[in-house]
Write a protein that holds these residues in place. Structure first.
Motif, PDB file in Angstrom:
ATOM      1  N   ILE A   1      33.853  46.317  24.574  1.00  0.00           N
ATOM      2  CA  ILE A   1      34.327  46.493  25.953  1.00  0.00           C
ATOM      3  C   ILE A   1      34.848  47.914  26.045  1.00  0.00           C
ATOM      4  O   ILE A   1      35.748  48.306  25.288  1.00  0.00           O
ATOM      5  CB  ILE A   1      35.445  45.495  26.296  1.00  0.00           C
ATOM      6  N   THR A   2      34.310  48.707  26.950  1.00  0.00           N
ATOM      7  CA  THR A   2      34.727  50.109  27.044  1.00  0.00           C
ATOM      8  C   THR A   2      35.521  50.405  28.315  1.00  0.00           C
ATOM      9  O   THR A   2      36.121  51.466  28.438  1.00  0.00           O
ATOM     10  CB  THR A   2      33.512  51.042  26.976  1.00  0.00           C
ATOM     11  N   GLU A   3      35.508  49.466  29.254  1.00  0.00           N
ATOM     12  CA  GLU A   3      36.301  49.645  30.478  1.00  0.00           C
ATOM     13  C   GLU A   3      36.702  48.287  31.014  1.00  0.00           C
ATOM     14  O   GLU A   3      35.958  47.310  30.851  1.00  0.00           O
ATOM     15  CB  GLU A   3      35.443  50.320  31.563  1.00  0.00           C
ATOM     16  N   VAL A   4      37.861  48.239  31.678  1.00  0.00           N
ATOM     17  CA  VAL A   4      38.301  47.003  32.320  1.00  0.00           C
ATOM     18  C   VAL A   4      38.604  47.316  33.786  1.00  0.00           C
ATOM     19  O   VAL A   4      39.360  48.249  34.066  1.00  0.00           O
ATOM     20  CB  VAL A   4      39.558  46.430  31.636  1.00  0.00           C
ATOM     21  N   ASP A   5      37.985  46.551  34.680  1.00  0.00           N
ATOM     22  CA  ASP A   5      38.296  46.696  36.121  1.00  0.00           C
ATOM     23  C   ASP A   5      39.182  45.512  36.489  1.00  0.00           C
ATOM     24  O   ASP A   5      38.700  44.401  36.715  1.00  0.00           O
ATOM     25  CB  ASP A   5      36.989  46.685  36.937  1.00  0.00           C
ATOM     26  N   GLN A   6      40.491  45.778  36.495  1.00  0.00           N
ATOM     27  CA  GLN A   6      41.418  44.663  36.702  1.00  0.00           C
ATOM     28  C   GLN A   6      41.351  44.136  38.129  1.00  0.00           C
ATOM     29  O   GLN A   6      41.561  42.945  38.359  1.00  0.00           O
ATOM     30  CB  GLN A   6      42.843  45.124  36.366  1.00  0.00           C
ATOM     31  N   GLU A   7      41.002  45.007  39.062  1.00  0.00           N
ATOM     32  CA  GLU A   7      40.912  44.571  40.462  1.00  0.00           C
ATOM     33  C   GLU A   7      39.770  43.573  40.624  1.00  0.00           C
ATOM     34  O   GLU A   7      39.941  42.520  41.249  1.00  0.00           O
ATOM     35  CB  GLU A   7      40.652  45.796  41.336  1.00  0.00           C
ATOM     36  N   LYS A   8      38.624  43.911  40.066  1.00  0.00           N
ATOM     37  CA  LYS A   8      37.448  43.025  40.194  1.00  0.00           C
ATOM     38  C   LYS A   8      37.441  41.958  39.100  1.00  0.00           C
ATOM     39  O   LYS A   8      36.571  41.085  39.100  1.00  0.00           O
ATOM     40  CB  LYS A   8      36.155  43.838  40.073  1.00  0.00           C
ATOM     41  N   GLN A   9      38.360  42.074  38.118  1.00  0.00           N
ATOM     42  CA  GLN A   9      38.406  41.138  36.982  1.00  0.00           C
ATOM     43  C   GLN A   9      37.065  41.137  36.230  1.00  0.00           C
ATOM     44  O   GLN A   9      36.494  40.077  35.932  1.00  0.00           O
ATOM     45  CB  GLN A   9      38.773  39.726  37.441  1.00  0.00           C
TER      46      GLN A   9
END
Lengths: 351, 98
Positions: free
Chosen positions: B79-87
């Protein structure tokens, strides 16, 4: 009653520009220090490989990344060995003089270190390594996977090796800014991702220890060479550390029904130590719901931004590896770390 | 009628022989394709994928590998990025294909 062996796993993911461990085995002092407060330390080649430099301890296990992920998932166990019979695969794409340097490096480890290096094989075609990089990590692919696997199959079936070292010809790019940055202790190791793919292929297909050393042309001397990158510019090859590591790398056990008392399984991991913003790997995710205490180190920044909070991983956040070592000492002694601070809380009444 | 019947019989006999030959050829082709498979013609591919963030992080490896298996056999991923808004998480991976 025998006290259980305190077991820790140290991970510094490769190819993500970790400030500690992203260069030429510069996380080796961390591994050595942590190993002093553990009965067993399990880590991977990126941490222990310093090209011409290395440090071998009985209780530090050299486990390739794919194998480490399988171990953390509970699929494979680790069986410590006294010595592996190691075979060497050399890429047909390596030019003759550089090839000879690698053969001589292997022979040196036999004569001077007493390693059991049995045979070498040259692939039937150049492996054609290609590099690929994103903003946060280095990756790579192999153009001739079948040639690599055929060579491994031959070493295992004919030379009966128990571990394989691979040397693949990597593209030279002496004028690149990325290389200059790496030599000066900044940026991302551009080769690391492709190196991991090579060893993962062998481990996934043959389930034996494997590690990789890139074959590159020597670089001109640089007066601004970072100490963190210096170990890779002492000689003609990166091979000695790989052979030392593989010589005692634990074998993989795939069947729990055939386990013996000296094998190590994931439920025996007491602690995992990893950089705080690189928590998106298989091993840390797999252990996130176990009894393993996950310690994330803030000072070891990387090019990624994947923190335990973002993924819902419960972790102990520490500033430095020195602080992490303090936590490990407390855990090993069975002491609540809070009782070593002024913040020791009262008992909680459960209603 | 008898002659016609003879013709059909001869034709049927020829067709039968031809189909026997075709069967033998199919067998040879099958054997060749088995040998080709055994030569392990495998390629590596770099891919990216966007996966839903699961409630329990321990379930993410399986969710990620199931998704990657649509593109090949997973070899290495992170996992290289997390988009917390879009989950959602961005996964970078290398897969192999036979």
């Amino acid at each position: 009653m025998t006290k259980p062996l305190f077991t820790a796993v140290l991970i510094v993911p490769t190819g993500i520009g970790a400030t500690i461990g992203g260069y030429a085995g510069d996380a080796l002092p961390v591994a050595r220090a942590i190993s002093q407060v553990c009965d067993r330390l399990i880590t991977h080649p990126n941490v222990l490989n310093g090209a011409q430099l290395y440090w071998s301890e009985d209780h530090i296990s050299y486990v390739e990344g794919f194998g480490l992920d399988q171990f953390a998932q509970g699929n494979w166990g680790l069986r410590p060995v006294s010595q592996n019979r190691v075979g060497l695969i050399l890429d047909a794409g390596i030019e003759s003089e550089l090839l000879l340097r690698h053969i001589q490096a292997a022979e040196a480890t036999k004569a001077t270190l007493g390693l059991n290096i049995s045979d070498y094989i040259i692939t039937d075609a150049p492996l054609q390594v290609a590099l690929q990089n994103t903003s946060g990590a280095s990756w790579g692919t192999i153009g001739n996977t079948a040639s690599l696997l055929r060579a491994a199959e031959k070493l295992i079936s004919q030379a009966k090796v128990g571990a394989i070292a691979v040397v693949a010809r990597f593209p030279d790019d002496p004028e690149s800014q990325a290389l200059a940055d790496y030599r000066h202790g900044k940026g991302i190791d551009q080769l690391a991702g492709a190196e991991a793919v090579i060893s993962h292929l062998i481990v996934r297909n043959f389930k034996i220890p494997c590690a990789h050393a890139p074959a590159l042309s020597p670089l001109p001397v640089d007066p601004d060479l970072s100490p963190r990158a210096a170990a890779e510019e002492l000689g003609y090859t990166f091979l000695p550390c790989v052979l030392v590591g593989l010589s005692r790398a634990p074998q993989f056990i795939l069947n729990r029904n055939k386990t013996i008392s000296t094998d190590i399984w994931s439920e025996q991991i007491d602690a995992l130590i990893i950089p705080a913003n690189a928590c998106g790997g298989c091993a840390v995710l797999s252990l996130s719901d176990s009894n393993t205490k996950i310690i994330v180190v803030e000072e070891n920044t990387t090019a990624l931004n994947v923190t335990p909070e973002m993924l819902g991983i419960k972790a102990i956040k520490v500033k430095s590896y020195l602080e992490a070592i303090g936590y490990l000492v407390a855990f090993r002694a069975g002491i609540n770390p809070n009782s070593l601070t002024q913040n020791s809380a009262s008992l909680n009444l459960l209603r | 009628m008898g002659e016609k019947s003879d013709f059909f019989n001869k034709s049927d006999f020829c067709n039968c022989q031809l189909s026997t030959v075709n069967c033998q050829l199919s067998t040879i082709n099958y054997q060749l394709s088995t040998i080709n498979c055994q030569l392990l013609i495998m390629t590596t591919h770099f891919i990216t994928a966007e996966i839903d963030l699961t409630e329990a992080p321990v379930k993410l490896p399986q969710a990620i590998e199931s998704h990657l298996q649509k593109s090949g056999q997973p070899l290495r991923w992170a996992i290289t990025e997390v988009d917390q808004e879009k989950q959602k998480v961005l996964v970078e991976a290398v897969v192999t294909r036979d």
